[in-house]
Scaffold this motif. Sequence first.
Motif, PDB file in Angstrom:
ATOM      1  N   THR A 636       0.809  -1.233  -0.022  1.00  0.00           N
ATOM      2  CA  THR A 636      -0.230   0.124   0.091  1.00  0.00           C
ATOM      3  C   THR A 636       0.903   1.196   0.048  1.00  0.00           C
ATOM      4  N   LEU A 637       1.930   1.170   0.831  1.00  0.00           N
ATOM      5  CA  LEU A 637       2.754   2.424   0.749  1.00  0.00           C
ATOM      6  C   LEU A 637       3.501   2.640  -0.650  1.00  0.00           C
ATOM      7  N   GLU A 638       4.047   1.415  -1.086  1.00  0.00           N
ATOM      8  CA  GLU A 638       4.707   1.539  -2.618  1.00  0.00           C
ATOM      9  C   GLU A 638       3.653   2.294  -3.531  1.00  0.00           C
ATOM     10  N   ARG A 639       2.390   1.746  -3.248  1.00  0.00           N
ATOM     11  CA  ARG A 639       1.470   2.299  -4.422  1.00  0.00           C
ATOM     12  C   ARG A 639       1.198   3.821  -3.916  1.00  0.00           C
ATOM     13  N   PHE A 644       0.864   9.173  -5.825  1.00  0.00           N
ATOM     14  CA  PHE A 644       0.795  10.635  -5.458  1.00  0.00           C
ATOM     15  C   PHE A 644       1.977  11.333  -5.359  1.00  0.00           C
ATOM     16  N   CYS A 645       2.997  10.801  -5.343  1.00  0.00           N
ATOM     17  CA  CYS A 645       4.156  11.665  -5.180  1.00  0.00           C
ATOM     18  C   CYS A 645       5.268  11.753  -6.243  1.00  0.00           C
ATOM     19  N   SER A 680       1.032  13.353   5.295  1.00  0.00           N
ATOM     20  CA  SER A 680       0.343  14.458   4.650  1.00  0.00           C
ATOM     21  C   SER A 680      -0.542  13.495   3.877  1.00  0.00           C
ATOM     22  N   LEU A 681      -0.261  12.649   3.010  1.00  0.00           N
ATOM     23  CA  LEU A 681      -1.102  11.669   2.437  1.00  0.00           C
ATOM     24  C   LEU A 681      -2.026  10.695   3.235  1.00  0.00           C
ATOM     25  N   ASN A 690      -8.167   4.302  -4.572  1.00  0.00           N
ATOM     26  CA  ASN A 690      -7.377   5.663  -5.337  1.00  0.00           C
ATOM     27  C   ASN A 690      -6.198   5.206  -5.755  1.00  0.00           C
ATOM     28  N   LEU A 691      -5.560   4.256  -5.262  1.00  0.00           N
ATOM     29  CA  LEU A 691      -4.331   3.944  -5.403  1.00  0.00           C
ATOM     30  C   LEU A 691      -3.866   2.983  -6.660  1.00  0.00           C
TER      31      LEU A 691
END
Length: 739
Positions: A636-639, A644-645, A680-681, A690-691
Amino acid sequence: MRNTYTKDDASSTFSRLAPFIQEYIYNNNWTELRPVQIEACKVIFNTDAHLLVAAGTASGKTEAAFLPILTLLHENPPTTIGALYIGPIKALINDQFERLNGLLKEVNIPVYHWHGDVYQSQKNKLLKNPQGILQITPESLESLLINKHNELSRLFADLRFVVIDEIHAFMGSQRGCQILCQLARLTKVMQSQPRRIGLSATLGDYSMAEEWLRSGTDKPVITSKIEGAKRQIKLALEHFYTLQPERQIDSDITAYERYIFNLSKARKCLIFANNKSQTESVIASLRQIASSQGDPDIYYVHHGSISASLRQAAEEAMREPNNPAVTAATLTLELGIDIGHLERVIQLESPLSVASFLQRLGRTGRRGEAADMRFICAEDEPSPDATLPEQIPWQLLQCIAIIQLYLEERWIEPIPPLKYPLSLLYQQTMSVLVASGEITPASLAKQVLSLEVFAAITKEELKLLLRYLIDIDHIQKTEKNTLILGRTGEKVVSKFQFYAVFADNQEYVVKQGAIAIGSIVKLLPVGSQFALAGKTWEILEIDFKRKIVFVKQVQGKASIFWRGGSGAIHTRILQRMRKVLFEEVEYSFLQKNALERLRKVRSLAQEAGLDKQNIFLIEKGQCCIFPWMGTVAYRTLERLLNSFCRESLEIQKIGGINPYFLTVKLGKGKWKSLYPEIVSLCEQRITAENLLSDSEPLERQKYDEYIPYILLLKAYASDNLDMVELRQQVSGWEDFVGD
């Protein structure tokens, strides 16, 4: 439930059993009924509830289920099949078939086993006179539900018990959901609910298991949780650098291989590896060492691509008393197949879970002896210029963490249910349609949506699927507004592979003359050499039409062509790995090399400040994140970063090894913005869906290619990503992020 029993408990339970069972107990010199058997008898004899038997390996779970079941079937014989046993693999069914036949040889209760390796003549005996006990795989049961749809009442109308063995192997999977669908469909035919008995040695969350077992029924579940007497455990963990040769001239044997050879020499020993390639490689090495020393060849391989006859030969060699035998296996021997008196288990690298560790540990230490399990971790020696994450022995840390989680807390991973088993939704929809021949859309929807495992599927989503299947000709709509099988769908369901919900690889059978050795997925040119069954083979000829590779055996060690294992690692394991790095405990099971390697990485971790931060600049423009979170949260963090980044942090590349570390190549001066951006995300209302993009390939399960893409997005987000856990884990980073 209580674990202590009086002589009166044992005596009254024994006297309640059928006379032929009492005689069997006497003749086999049982000194007493075990606690799990007494408890199971009480539940089955005195209630109408389902039963969950949670007890250690070799505690007598199978007998706990069948002693009272057989007693009741003997006292009041059913008019059809009376008990159904569902097992995860053919070998376990074969093993239980022999055990039950031994118990029932003096009484008129037949036992049948039914799977792909059973002769049709044996299956015909059951079809002609359905009685007694049927032992079956989920795939063969699916075949019965389709092909014998009109005979189901004749076969199962008086079915009273369903025994599901190794239920932890089914929970949380499409295959486990398939079983629940099958039982619901059978119940509809029978118009009654047979009692369910689930068996397992490794369950972490009993409430989840109870919920799974009772699914779709109105009966409660009673759990017989028997801890049993504490047994002695011998554990050892050693570490090697894989390319380190023995200290002798011209030796191509490594110290790692020699250590395994010495641990297993002249013993009954099972070697567990996490993938097929490792099993092949280690047995080839052990056989080579034995040959060079003039020692006998006692080596076998056991995995899903080995022929049934060679797997059976390995099992028989392991069962033969007083003769040493060494078998390397994947999870095919992790389950409860009887392989006799085992002296030692060797684990190569770390198992993926505490549950797997316990299953494998439970294969040894019977007859009152200590359980003996040896872990061996190997890695390439890090180069002098290796980055920080490349210098950490992840497998060593994971081994220690898994052992400690069990020794300290008796913790075992919970198994969450699947919310959107879409591949199974396709299979069960088509299965109901094929069995019916012709059906109205409303009736089909009612039958499918009444299955408990599809509770999250809405009517609109099923309509969407049905319309899509009509569009691709898997289903046809008639002039009468009924549904029948389409021509394209017929090509799918007419193959025997349709009965399985797990993906089937297109494999080529490997033969030496007329003898089947096994199968390979990757086809190689004539003249190539490869390893299979622990031996090296050269390809002589390929029959493309029949998918057969003809080979001859040659000397030497060849490459192996399977991909590595896969699976999800729980966050608790990663958190315990982090603790291993910073606590000052020298675990008693660590051997010399492992202890030295742990000391070295602890020193490295302290110097680097791994206890004070999660994000490091490891080289110019490249950061490394140590998330200390499990596979799903890591994914999930990877996506999140990828979705978004990319622009804000000028990300050029994302890499790493799930779930240990994540590398991110950033724009100049952007690395200090990485942590604030993630926080922030996580504070925003971003959902797992959304990912996901609208174009990425999400076909991961067998029938996903026949599912509308919008449904695949929803299912993947639900079952493979977790924003809630990611937020929880990132919130704990505040004290562990560098300046």
